[in-house]
Design an enzyme around this catalytic site. Structure first.
Site, PDB file in Angstrom:
ATOM      1  N   VAL A  27      43.904  26.146  37.693  1.00  0.00           N
ATOM      2  CA  VAL A  27      43.940  26.415  36.242  1.00  0.00           C
ATOM      3  C   VAL A  27      44.282  27.863  35.919  1.00  0.00           C
ATOM      4  CG1 VAL A  27      42.406  24.548  35.488  1.00  0.00           C
ATOM      5  CG2 VAL A  27      41.417  26.743  36.195  1.00  0.00           C
ATOM      6  N   ARG A  29      45.690  31.943  37.465  1.00  0.00           N
ATOM      7  CA  ARG A  29      46.090  32.856  38.522  1.00  0.00           C
ATOM      8  C   ARG A  29      45.814  34.258  37.998  1.00  0.00           C
ATOM      9  NH1 ARG A  29      51.294  31.005  39.437  1.00  0.00           N
ATOM     10  NH2 ARG A  29      50.391  29.319  40.621  1.00  0.00           N
ATOM     11  N   THR A  31      44.674  38.522  38.706  1.00  0.00           N
ATOM     12  CA  THR A  31      45.141  39.660  39.480  1.00  0.00           C
ATOM     13  C   THR A  31      44.681  39.516  40.929  1.00  0.00           C
ATOM     14  OG1 THR A  31      44.168  40.745  37.562  1.00  0.00           O
ATOM     15  CG2 THR A  31      45.490  42.117  39.026  1.00  0.00           C
ATOM     16  N   TYR A  32      43.510  38.911  41.089  1.00  0.00           N
ATOM     17  CA  TYR A  32      42.928  38.891  42.416  1.00  0.00           C
ATOM     18  C   TYR A  32      42.741  37.506  43.007  1.00  0.00           C
ATOM     19  CZ  TYR A  32      42.229  43.863  42.296  1.00  0.00           C
ATOM     20  OH  TYR A  32      42.444  45.207  42.260  1.00  0.00           O
ATOM     21  N   GLY A  33      43.449  36.526  42.492  1.00  0.00           N
ATOM     22  CA  GLY A  33      43.306  35.237  43.147  1.00  0.00           C
ATOM     23  C   GLY A  33      43.701  34.043  42.306  1.00  0.00           C
ATOM     24  N   HIS A  34      43.350  32.869  42.831  1.00  0.00           N
ATOM     25  CA  HIS A  34      43.697  31.615  42.190  1.00  0.00           C
ATOM     26  C   HIS A  34      42.411  30.920  41.763  1.00  0.00           C
ATOM     27  CE1 HIS A  34      47.814  31.840  43.891  1.00  0.00           C
ATOM     28  NE2 HIS A  34      47.166  32.612  44.747  1.00  0.00           N
ATOM     29  N   VAL A  35      42.447  30.321  40.570  1.00  0.00           N
ATOM     30  CA  VAL A  35      41.237  29.670  40.070  1.00  0.00           C
ATOM     31  C   VAL A  35      41.481  28.167  39.937  1.00  0.00           C
ATOM     32  CG1 VAL A  35      39.564  29.600  38.176  1.00  0.00           C
ATOM     33  CG2 VAL A  35      40.560  31.787  38.861  1.00  0.00           C
ATOM     34  N   LYS A  52      37.175  30.228  42.636  1.00  0.00           N
ATOM     35  CA  LYS A  52      38.196  31.273  42.700  1.00  0.00           C
ATOM     36  C   LYS A  52      38.454  31.630  44.157  1.00  0.00           C
ATOM     37  CE  LYS A  52      38.821  35.987  40.988  1.00  0.00           C
ATOM     38  NZ  LYS A  52      38.431  36.864  39.881  1.00  0.00           N
ATOM     39  N   ASP A 151      38.859  46.055  32.759  1.00  0.00           N
ATOM     40  CA  ASP A 151      40.049  45.217  32.570  1.00  0.00           C
ATOM     41  C   ASP A 151      39.766  44.132  31.539  1.00  0.00           C
ATOM     42  OD1 ASP A 151      42.689  44.502  32.988  1.00  0.00           O
ATOM     43  OD2 ASP A 151      42.213  43.116  34.609  1.00  0.00           O
TER      44      ASP A 151
HETATM   45  P1  AMP Z   1      40.561  35.841  37.010  1.00  0.00           P
HETATM   46  O1  AMP Z   1      41.091  36.014  38.386  1.00  0.00           O
HETATM   47  O2  AMP Z   1      39.074  35.839  36.954  1.00  0.00           O
HETATM   48  O3  AMP Z   1      41.214  36.771  36.020  1.00  0.00           O
HETATM   49  O4  AMP Z   1      40.996  34.383  36.541  1.00  0.00           O
HETATM   50  C1  AMP Z   1      42.325  34.034  36.247  1.00  0.00           C
HETATM   51  C2  AMP Z   1      42.351  33.003  35.160  1.00  0.00           C
HETATM   52  O5  AMP Z   1      41.645  31.833  35.600  1.00  0.00           O
HETATM   53  C3  AMP Z   1      41.649  33.433  33.879  1.00  0.00           C
HETATM   54  O6  AMP Z   1      42.488  34.113  33.008  1.00  0.00           O
HETATM   55  C4  AMP Z   1      41.207  32.107  33.304  1.00  0.00           C
HETATM   56  O7  AMP Z   1      42.292  31.523  32.606  1.00  0.00           O
HETATM   57  C5  AMP Z   1      40.896  31.275  34.540  1.00  0.00           C
HETATM   58  N1  AMP Z   1      39.462  31.369  34.866  1.00  0.00           N
HETATM   59  C6  AMP Z   1      38.798  32.397  35.452  1.00  0.00           C
HETATM   60  N2  AMP Z   1      37.488  32.136  35.565  1.00  0.00           N
HETATM   61  C7  AMP Z   1      37.305  30.908  35.042  1.00  0.00           C
HETATM   62  C8  AMP Z   1      36.149  30.074  34.835  1.00  0.00           C
HETATM   63  N3  AMP Z   1      34.935  30.439  35.217  1.00  0.00           N
HETATM   64  N4  AMP Z   1      36.350  28.876  34.234  1.00  0.00           N
HETATM   65  C9  AMP Z   1      37.581  28.484  33.859  1.00  0.00           C
HETATM   66  N5  AMP Z   1      38.687  29.229  34.001  1.00  0.00           N
HETATM   67  C10 AMP Z   1      38.565  30.427  34.587  1.00  0.00           C
END
Ligand code: AMP
Length: 359
Positions: A27, A29, A31-35, A52, A151
Site C-alpha cells: 500500500v 512506498r 523513503t525507508y521501505g515498503h508498506v 513495513k 519529516d
Molecule cells: P512510511 O515509510 O512510513 O513513510 O510509509 C510509506 C507510506 O505507506 C505512507 O505514506 C502511507 O501511505 C503508508 N503507510 C505507512 N504506515 C502505514 C500504516 N500504519 N497503515 C497504513 N498505511 C501506512
C-alpha cells in the site's frame, strides 16, 4: 555461538511470512521501505496491520533510529509499533504497526479531485480543527520527549479508518526522527539527506545550523542565516508585492480577526523565536470555540475516502506533491496552508497543513 542454542533459536524465531498474509498487498512506498496491508494467518484476530519492510538489509542507522524511538513512544496520536521481525534468511527488518486506512495526503487529493470534477465534497464540521488538534497533540508529545520528527508531511499524517480508533490521527514514519539534546549539534551536519523541503521552516531553508536566541525586531537574525545572501540574490520583491496572508485570506472570506486566522498567523511567524510552540498552540482560543475538536476527526459522519489501493510491486507510487496547486485547487474555498511549524526548542522543521474552513 553454541550450535544447539543457535538451532533452537532459529526454530523458535517467529517469521513474518508464517504469521502474516501480505503478498500482493503493498500500500505504500516510503523513503525507508515498503508498506503492506497484512492480516494474521492464524485468525487470532481479524485486525488489519501494516507491515513495513525496511529498505536495504541489516539494521541501518535509520532502521535503528526508527525502532529505538518507536519502542519508547506511546501516545494516541503517534503510530504504535507492535513488533519487530528480523528475517535471518534475507537479513530484512520488518516492523508491524496498526493499519491506518487513510492519510492526509490522500484526503487532500480526494478533495482536490472532487472539486476538479465540479462535485466538491463538504467536510464534516470541525474536521479540520480536529485534524490540527490531534497533529499538534502528537507533535507536542514527541517534543516533550525530546524527539524531533523532522519529516512531517501529509503522507505521514495517518488517519484511522472504521474500527475502535475511527478517525484518530497517527503520526508515522520516524525514519528521520532524532532525539535532540542541548547543546545541539549543528543541524546542517546531522543529516545530509534532502528531506521534503517544502515543509521546512524558513530558518532551515536559510541554512540555520543551530538554534539561536534572536534579538527581537521583525526577524533581525535573518541576516545571519548562511543562505541569506542566496535569498537576496534570487529574491525579486515585485513578485511578492501583492502576496500577504491577509489578502489571501480575504479572497477566501476568512476574516482577519477570526480565531482561526490569528492562530494561523502565530504558526506562520517567520522569526522562529516568536513562533508559537505546539504546547501553546494546543491552548489556543481557536480550539475552545465551537465546534470543539473531536477524537473521531470524521465526527461520526460517513467516511467518503476510498480505501488504500494495492500497488504493483514495481510501479512507483504517485506521491509527487503538486504544491503549487494546493493553494488554488482546494475545494470549498478551504485554504490549505503550509505551516512552517516550529516548536519547543525552536529548531524543528515541522510544518503542518491547516485547512481553514469557509464559514
Ligand atoms: P512510511 O515509510 O512510513 O513513510 O510509509 C510509506 C507510506 O505507506 C505512507 O505514506 C502511507 O501511505 C503508508 N503507510 C505507512 N504506515 C502505514 C500504516 N500504519 N497503515 C497504513 N498505511 C501506512
Amino acid at each position: 555461538m553454541d550450535y544447539d542454542f543457535k538451532t533452537k533459536l532459529a526454530a523458535e524465531r517467529e517469521r513474518v511470512e508464517d504469521l502474516f498474509e501480505y503478498e500482493g498487498c503493498k500500500v505504500g512506498r516510503g523513503t525507508y521501505g515498503h508498506v503492506y496491508k497484512a492480516k494474521r494467518k492464524d485468525g487470532k484476530d481479524e485486525k488489519e496491520y501494516a507491515l513495513k519492510q525496511i529498505e536495504g538489509t541489516g539494521i541501518s542507522m535509520s532502521a535503528c533510529r526508527e525502532i529505538a524511538l518507536l519502542r519508547e513512544l506511546k501516545h494516541p496520536n503517534v503510530i504504535a509499533l507492535q513488533k519487530v521481525f528480523l528475517s535471518h534468511s534475507d537479513r530484512k527488518v520488518w516492523l508491524l504497526f496498526d493499519y491506518a486506512e487513510h492519510d492526509l495526503w490522500h484526503i487532500i487529493k480526494f478533495h482536490r479531485a472532487s472539486k476538479a470534477n465540479k462535485k466538491p465534497m463538504q467536510l464534516p464540521r470541525g474536521m479540520v480543527k480536529s485534524l490540527l488538534y490531534q497533529i499538534l497533540d502528537g507533535i507536542h508529545y514527541l517534543h516533550a520527549n525530546w524527539v524531533l520528527h523532522r519529516d512531517l508531511k501529509p503522507a505521514n499524517i495517518l488517519v484511522m479508518g472504521e474500527g475502535p480508533e475511527r478517525g484518530r490521527v497517527k503520526i508515522a514514519d520516524m525514519g528521520f526522527a532524532r532525539l535532540f539534546n542541548s547543546p545541539l549539534k549543528p543541524l546542517a551536519d546531522l543529516d545530509p539527506v534532502v528531506v521534503t523541503f517544502w515543509y521546512r521552516a524558513p530558518e532551515l531553508l536559510l541554512g540555520a545550523r543551530h538554534y539561536t536566541k534572536a534579538i527581537d525586531k521583525d526577524w533581525e537574525d535573518i541576516r545571519k542565516m548562511p543562505e541569506y545572501p542566496t535569498l537576496q540574490k534570487d529574491f525579486r520583491r515585485t513578485t511578492y508585492a501583492n502576496s500577504s496572508l491577509i489578502k489571501y485570506m480575504e479572497k477566501h472570506k476568512v476574516k482577519p480577526d477570526s480565531k482561526v486566522f490569528l492562530l494561523l498567523q502565530k504558526l506562520l511567524t517567520m522569526d522562529p523565536t516568536k513562533r508559537i510552540t505546539s504546547e501553546q498552540a494546543l491552548q489556543d482560543p481557536y480550539f475552545l470555540e465551537d465546534p470543539l475538536p473531536t477524537t473521531d476527526v470524521f465526527a461520526g459522519c460517513q467516511i467518503p475516502y476510498p480505501k488504500r489501493e494495492f500497488l504493483n510491486e514495481d510501479e512507483p507510487e504517485e506521491k509527487t506533491e503538486k504544491h503549487e496547486n494546493h493553494f488554488v485547487n482546494w475545494p470549498l474555498h478551504h485554504v490549505i496552508s503550509l505551516l512552517h511549524y516550529n516548536s519547543f526548542q525552536n529548531i524543528d522543521t515541522h510544518c503542518i497543513y491547516i485547512c481553514l474552513c469557509k464559514k
